[in-house]
Design a protein around this motif. Structure first.
Motif, PDB file in Angstrom:
ATOM      1  N   ASN A 150      34.612  46.052  51.043  1.00  0.00           N
ATOM      2  CA  ASN A 150      33.693  47.197  50.904  1.00  0.00           C
ATOM      3  C   ASN A 150      34.156  48.649  51.476  1.00  0.00           C
ATOM      4  O   ASN A 150      33.299  49.385  51.669  1.00  0.00           O
ATOM      5  CB  ASN A 150      32.316  46.865  51.674  1.00  0.00           C
ATOM      6  CG  ASN A 150      31.972  45.676  50.806  1.00  0.00           C
ATOM      7  OD1 ASN A 150      31.672  45.491  49.724  1.00  0.00           O
ATOM      8  ND2 ASN A 150      31.160  44.620  51.685  1.00  0.00           N
ATOM      9  N   THR A 153      33.171  51.687  49.425  1.00  0.00           N
ATOM     10  CA  THR A 153      32.035  52.164  49.391  1.00  0.00           C
ATOM     11  C   THR A 153      31.677  53.225  50.609  1.00  0.00           C
ATOM     12  O   THR A 153      30.929  53.886  50.611  1.00  0.00           O
ATOM     13  CB  THR A 153      31.010  51.005  49.368  1.00  0.00           C
ATOM     14  OG1 THR A 153      31.228  50.197  50.622  1.00  0.00           O
ATOM     15  CG2 THR A 153      30.983  50.411  48.239  1.00  0.00           C
ATOM     16  N   GLY A 155      34.145  54.970  52.286  1.00  0.00           N
ATOM     17  CA  GLY A 155      34.645  56.437  51.995  1.00  0.00           C
ATOM     18  C   GLY A 155      35.388  56.779  53.090  1.00  0.00           C
ATOM     19  O   GLY A 155      36.138  58.060  53.175  1.00  0.00           O
TER      20      GLY A 155
END
Length: 165
Positions: A150, A153, A155
């Motif tokens: 992840n 997501t 960033g």
């Protein structure tokens, strides 16, 4: 109890090396002959300042710098790129900040992702990092795997340090 820390840090020496390489490349480029340009790295503020006499040259400075940073292993997601600004005369400048540590919002997002895994682990925000503890080291390894899945997501680039068993 086994634990590890989640951080988001950049090696400042690698950034300094990339800036030096970018300066050398720009000085030897034909399209910069006789042009006014500057690349400065402030280690205390952890930011790079670019300035040039044209927008196209400023963009070229940015492109060369980011390519050198990438080649030296600096995650481009940790750059905080400012907008180009007009300064006195024809000069344009741009400031690129380098994020060190997890900001509170991002740390909360990391903790939320860890809690969504439903594993028996504890995550706590400590200063600019997140400490994860568990009874079994396998749970910690699963948390690292889930965070790597992840990472897009969030960033930001994450590193996993201080693994203790």
């Amino acid at each position: 109890m086994p634990s590890f820390d989640i951080v988001s840090e950049v090696n400042v020496q690698e950034v300094d090396n990339a800036v030096n390489q970018a300066q050398k490349e720009i000085q030897s480029r034909y399209d910069f002959k006789g042009a006014k340009f500057e690349i400065l790295f402030d280690k205390t503020k952890c930011e790079v300042k670019l300035s040039a006499d044209e927008d196209s040259r400023l963009q070229a400075l940015y492109d060369v710098l980011t390519s050198k940073l990438f080649k030296r292993g600096v995650e481009l997601g940790s750059l905080d790129v400012g907008k180009p600004e007009q300064t006195g005369g024809m000069t344009r400048k741009q400031t690129i900040g380098i994020r060190q540590g997890l900001e509170t919002e991002k740390a909360k997002a990391v903790v939320k992702l860890i809690k969504e895994t439903k594993l028996k682990v504890d995550a706590a925000i400590q200063d600019k990092q997140v400490r994860v503890t568990a009874k079994k080291i396998d749970d910690l390894q699963e948390v690292i795997a889930k965070l790597r899945e992840n990472q897009g997501t969030l960033g930001i680039p994450l590193q996993y340090v201080n693994m203790r068993s």
